[in-house]
Design an enzyme around this catalytic site. Structure first.
Site, PDB file in Angstrom:
ATOM      1  N   HIS A   1      -5.070  -1.391  -5.116  1.00  0.00           N
ATOM      2  CA  HIS A   1      -5.351  -0.239  -4.397  1.00  0.00           C
ATOM      3  C   HIS A   1      -6.304   0.755  -5.405  1.00  0.00           C
ATOM      4  O   HIS A   1      -5.716   1.178  -6.500  1.00  0.00           O
ATOM      5  CB  HIS A   1      -4.340   0.462  -3.725  1.00  0.00           C
ATOM      6  CG  HIS A   1      -3.520  -0.275  -2.621  1.00  0.00           C
ATOM      7  ND1 HIS A   1      -2.715  -1.132  -2.900  1.00  0.00           N
ATOM      8  CD2 HIS A   1      -4.023  -0.644  -1.403  1.00  0.00           C
ATOM      9  CE1 HIS A   1      -2.146  -1.876  -2.020  1.00  0.00           C
ATOM     10  NE2 HIS A   1      -2.921  -1.768  -1.050  1.00  0.00           N
TER      11      HIS A   1
ATOM     12  N   LYS B   1     -14.785  -3.113   6.562  1.00  0.00           N
ATOM     13  CA  LYS B   1     -14.258  -4.389   5.405  1.00  0.00           C
ATOM     14  C   LYS B   1     -14.992  -5.312   5.188  1.00  0.00           C
ATOM     15  O   LYS B   1     -16.222  -5.658   6.052  1.00  0.00           O
ATOM     16  CB  LYS B   1     -12.925  -4.886   5.987  1.00  0.00           C
ATOM     17  CG  LYS B   1     -12.811  -5.621   7.045  1.00  0.00           C
ATOM     18  CD  LYS B   1     -11.691  -6.279   7.510  1.00  0.00           C
ATOM     19  CE  LYS B   1     -11.643  -7.192   8.631  1.00  0.00           C
ATOM     20  NZ  LYS B   1     -10.491  -7.989   9.188  1.00  0.00           N
TER      21      LYS B   1
ATOM     22  N   HIS C   1      -8.530  -1.334  -0.597  1.00  0.00           N
ATOM     23  CA  HIS C   1      -7.517  -2.363  -0.613  1.00  0.00           C
ATOM     24  C   HIS C   1      -8.384  -3.597  -0.879  1.00  0.00           C
ATOM     25  O   HIS C   1      -9.320  -3.913  -0.441  1.00  0.00           O
ATOM     26  CB  HIS C   1      -6.887  -2.582   0.783  1.00  0.00           C
ATOM     27  CG  HIS C   1      -6.295  -1.588   1.635  1.00  0.00           C
ATOM     28  ND1 HIS C   1      -4.723  -1.626   1.562  1.00  0.00           N
ATOM     29  CD2 HIS C   1      -6.729  -0.644   2.180  1.00  0.00           C
ATOM     30  CE1 HIS C   1      -4.718  -0.275   2.368  1.00  0.00           C
ATOM     31  NE2 HIS C   1      -5.670   0.098   2.622  1.00  0.00           N
TER      32      HIS C   1
ATOM     33  N   ARG D   1       7.234 -10.843   5.695  1.00  0.00           N
ATOM     34  CA  ARG D   1       6.894 -10.747   7.253  1.00  0.00           C
ATOM     35  C   ARG D   1       7.429 -12.097   7.917  1.00  0.00           C
ATOM     36  O   ARG D   1       7.349 -13.014   7.464  1.00  0.00           O
ATOM     37  CB  ARG D   1       5.297 -10.734   7.447  1.00  0.00           C
ATOM     38  CG  ARG D   1       4.635  -9.690   6.698  1.00  0.00           C
ATOM     39  CD  ARG D   1       3.491  -9.474   6.823  1.00  0.00           C
ATOM     40  NE  ARG D   1       2.639  -8.763   5.836  1.00  0.00           N
ATOM     41  CZ  ARG D   1       1.516  -8.927   5.501  1.00  0.00           C
ATOM     42  NH1 ARG D   1       0.556  -9.508   6.141  1.00  0.00           N
ATOM     43  NH2 ARG D   1       0.906  -7.922   4.542  1.00  0.00           N
TER      44      ARG D   1
ATOM     45  N   CYS E   1       0.705  -1.342   0.075  1.00  0.00           N
ATOM     46  CA  CYS E   1      -0.154  -0.022  -0.012  1.00  0.00           C
ATOM     47  C   CYS E   1       0.804   1.228  -0.023  1.00  0.00           C
ATOM     48  O   CYS E   1       0.473   2.324  -0.592  1.00  0.00           O
ATOM     49  CB  CYS E   1      -0.995  -0.090   1.182  1.00  0.00           C
ATOM     50  SG  CYS E   1      -1.205  -1.608   2.114  1.00  0.00           S
TER      51      CYS E   1
ATOM     52  N   ASP F   1      -2.336  -7.967  -5.355  1.00  0.00           N
ATOM     53  CA  ASP F   1      -2.922  -6.837  -4.519  1.00  0.00           C
ATOM     54  C   ASP F   1      -3.390  -5.624  -5.448  1.00  0.00           C
ATOM     55  O   ASP F   1      -3.011  -5.723  -6.534  1.00  0.00           O
ATOM     56  CB  ASP F   1      -1.723  -6.129  -3.960  1.00  0.00           C
ATOM     57  CG  ASP F   1      -2.005  -5.564  -2.453  1.00  0.00           C
ATOM     58  OD1 ASP F   1      -3.132  -5.499  -2.217  1.00  0.00           O
ATOM     59  OD2 ASP F   1      -1.270  -5.125  -1.711  1.00  0.00           O
TER      60      ASP F   1
ATOM     61  N   GLN G   1       1.140 -11.133  -3.015  1.00  0.00           N
ATOM     62  CA  GLN G   1      -0.316 -10.918  -2.942  1.00  0.00           C
ATOM     63  C   GLN G   1      -0.683 -10.356  -4.251  1.00  0.00           C
ATOM     64  O   GLN G   1      -0.191  -9.740  -5.048  1.00  0.00           O
ATOM     65  CB  GLN G   1      -0.581  -9.517  -1.822  1.00  0.00           C
ATOM     66  CG  GLN G   1      -0.070  -9.656  -0.522  1.00  0.00           C
ATOM     67  CD  GLN G   1      -0.529  -8.364   0.229  1.00  0.00           C
ATOM     68  OE1 GLN G   1       0.053  -7.478  -0.018  1.00  0.00           O
ATOM     69  NE2 GLN G   1      -1.182  -8.677   1.262  1.00  0.00           N
TER      70      GLN G   1
HETATM   71 ZN    ZN Z   1      -3.196  -2.357   0.801  1.00  0.00          ZN
END
Ligand code: ZN
Ligand code: ZN
Length: 640
Positions: free
Chosen positions: A386, A470, A516, A364, A335, A384, A382
């Protein structure tokens, strides 16, 4: 008289002191036979607990999750009883119900407890259960409770932390335990028991404390249910993605590379690429733009985003450069990078929404005990994206994201799923950032989007992140196990932290809203779930090798090569097994590799310009021309 409101909204009147079982009996004897627990004003109680005020009551059966919980919690009492009958010196600690079954943590002292001991415990539990003793919950004073457990330092510690007046014991048969309640009416309902495992566990989960034995068990109201459950466990073992991943040559781990850092082998990489291409195509159609960001970022980036505070101390430590004091971090999230990408230009409201997607790898540091195959790793990618939009666009964007997630699920055969909407705690609004107005807008947008899309939704108050509400998707796999997959999250925090803006119709700068989302979650976790869901039998369009050609002898290899080229010309990829082996063995091998089409070629096929087709699983499609085969496969590939 008191008024009892039932889940269907009907209100019935009873004498004060009526019990949940009494209510069940007043409705029907059949219902009473099935009721094993109850919720009174949302609190789980015994079926014998008197109700003395107006209340809402929900009667629970084995088919309710909380009914199962009471069943398994009560079974933990039976387990503890059997254990102390065989091991009088064992010290009991705690024994809760869990998602599937229950456990009891026991200090066996000098004695050992192993697999060979399971059967006698199971037998004894059933013998005791058959006595059909009632579970009786009653209050005990702190002093009496401490006296009862003198010599058991674990229970003593538990009791010392309880308030005098709020301590209860539960008795059944000749056995008593410290307990808060939530039992089934009597032991006779427990008809089948299995001790599943005995593993080490520290008292209070703290490694500095003594190691206890955690005895896991499960129980059912019917023998048939236990048999089914054990079959399911067996099937789950066969489908374990770590086992399948190895057999199919998908991924591996190397101590030298590092724990929790998966290495994708060619076949797994091919599958992953197909998944990425599939999602990329769908995203392109939905107006996303692909971006790429580096694997590391300046420490300040994550201080700004707040991730340093969250991941800094407990994750991979900063990378230092030759420049004094300069520090970079392996990125824990994509992000912050995408916020900076948004910032590369000044946008007007007419340019929004901006939708940036990236297969972004993040790192992580998970505890080594937490690592598990591809589902818990230290480096993962991910899927991912945004989305940056105006508050007015939020509803539309949210609906579009739901559409995309649903498209992904249906394309990959996850038909059974539920969603959870996580909203603010209405009584504790201070813990959340952002204006009331924006929160209301966002929460309404999620609820409305979910409703318009016809999602089965559970609403949880107080479960939102501090920066926004969410929507989570939980899918059920072929074995009925639940997995959390995609999340769609609204965020007011990062746009503020990064001072993102757009110029509105009023010519003023405004802060955009950020969404997200990751339909797969991560490529690693998704492939693991897909492996366990499909047992490695993927839809054809995802299968790395669609066919394997099996020439029945060396003489037909050339014809096999010709067939292979013919299919590859139509972009159908596969293998050829030219080993000097019996055809039966080659078929068995191909079956194990779960290759969908086995193409057998010998004299007849070479002469006729045909191929004998066998599908994975044994179905014999007979002889067909190369052209017919090609058409058939292309049609099957086109489904997605
Ligand atoms: Zn994010
Ligand atoms: Zn209990």
């Amino acid at each position: 008289m008191i008024n009892i409101t039932l889940p269907d909204g009907s209100i019935r009147q009873y004498e004060s002191g009526i019990t949940p079982m009494g209510i069940a009996l007043s409705i029907s004897e059949g219902l009473a036979r099935n009721v094993i627990s109850a919720l009174v004003n949302g609190e789980q109680v015994e079926t014998t607990t008197p109700i003395t005020t107006d209340a809402t009551v929900q009667l629970l059966t084995w088919n309710d999750d909380l009914g199962k919980k009471a069943f398994w919690h009560s079974s933990a009492h039976l387990l503890a009883q059997a254990i102390v009958e065989f091991y009088p010196n064992a010290k009991l600690t705690i024994g809760p119900a869990i998602e599937n079954g229950f456990y009891y943590d026991v200090d066996f002292g000098e004695e050992s407890f192993q697999e060979k001991d399971f059967e006698k415990i199971e037998k004894r539990m059933l013998e005791n259960a058959r006595k059909n003793s009632e579970f009786k919950l009653y209050p005990v004073s702190k002093a009496d409770a401490l006296k009862e457990y003198a010599g058991n330092e674990y229970k003593t510690e538990l009791i010392e932390n309880l308030e005098d007046g709020a301590i209860t014991f539960c008795s059944h048969d000749n056995f008593t335990d410290l307990c808060r309640g939530g039992h089934i009416p009597s032991t006779g309902i427990v008809k089948a028991v299995k001790i599943l495992n005995a593993a080490g566990a520290y008292w209070r989960g703290d490694e500095k404390n003594k190691q206890l034995v955690r005895v896991y068990g499960i129980s059912f109201p019917k023998q048939k249910d236990l048999t089914e459950y054990l079959n399911l466990l067996e099937e789950a073992k066969k489908r374990d993605h770590r086992k399948l991943g190895k057999e199919l040559g998908f991924f591996t781990f190397s101590e030298k590379v590092g724990q929790g850092l998966p290495l994708w082998l060619p076949k797994g990489a091919a599958l992953r690429k197909k998944l990425e291409n599939f999602l990329m195509k769908a995203q392109q159609k939905a107006g996303y733009e692909m971006v790429i960001s580096p694997h590391i970022g300046h420490k300040d980036l994550y201080v700004t985003s707040g991730h340093y505070a969250k991941y800094g101390a407990d994750s991979f430590q900063p990378i230092h450069t030759p420049n004094e004091g300069e520090e970079f971090l392996l990125k824990p999230m994509n992000c912050p990078h995408h916020c900076e990408i948004y910032k590369a230009e000044q946008w007007s409201y007419r340019d929004l929404p901006k939708r940036y997607a990236e297969f972004g790898t993040v790192y992580r540091y998970e505890q080594s005990g937490e690592l598990h195959g591809l589902t818990r790793v230290r480096g993962f990618t991910q899927d991912d994206a945004h989305l940056f939009c105006t508050p007015d666009q939020l509803l539309e964007e949210f609906k579009n994201v739901i559409d995309l997630v649903l498209y992904v699920f249906s394309s990959l055969g996850f038909e059974d799923f539920v969603t959870q909407v996580s909203l603010r705690d209405p009584d504790n609004k201070e813990k959340y950032i952002g204006s009331d107005e924006n929160w209301e807008k966002a929460e309404n947008a999620i609820m409305q989007a979910a409703e318009e899309k016809g999602l089965k939704t559970v609403v949880e108050y107080g479960e939102a992140a501090f920066y926004g509400p969410k929507l989570d998707f939980m899918v059920k796999d072929a074995l009925g196990r639940k997995w959390q997959l995609g999340t769609i999250q609204v965020d007011y925090n990062l746009p503020e932290r990064f001072e993102l803006s757009y110029i509105g119709a009023d010519n003023q700068a405004h802060t955009p809203v950020m969404i997200h989302r990751a339909p797969f979650g991560s490529m690693e976790r998704f492939v693991a779930i897909l492996l366990e869901h499909t047992a490695g039998n993927f839809p054809l369009w995802l299968t790395p090798d669609v066919f394997i050609i099996l020439p029945i002898s060396e003489k037909y290899q050339e014809y096999g090569e010709k067939l292979s080229k013919f299919l590859e010309n139509s972009d159908i990829r596969g293998l050829i097994d030219n080993r000097n082996e019996k055809t039966g063995k080659k078929i068995r091998n191909a079956e194990m590799k779960k290759i969908p089409y086995m193409l057998i070629v010998g004299e007849k096929e070479a002469e006729n310009g045909t191929v004998s087709v066998r599908k994975h699983g044994g179905e014999d499609l007979g002889e067909m021309t190369m052209e017919e085969l090609k058409e058939r496969i292309i049609k099957e590939l086109e489904v997605n």
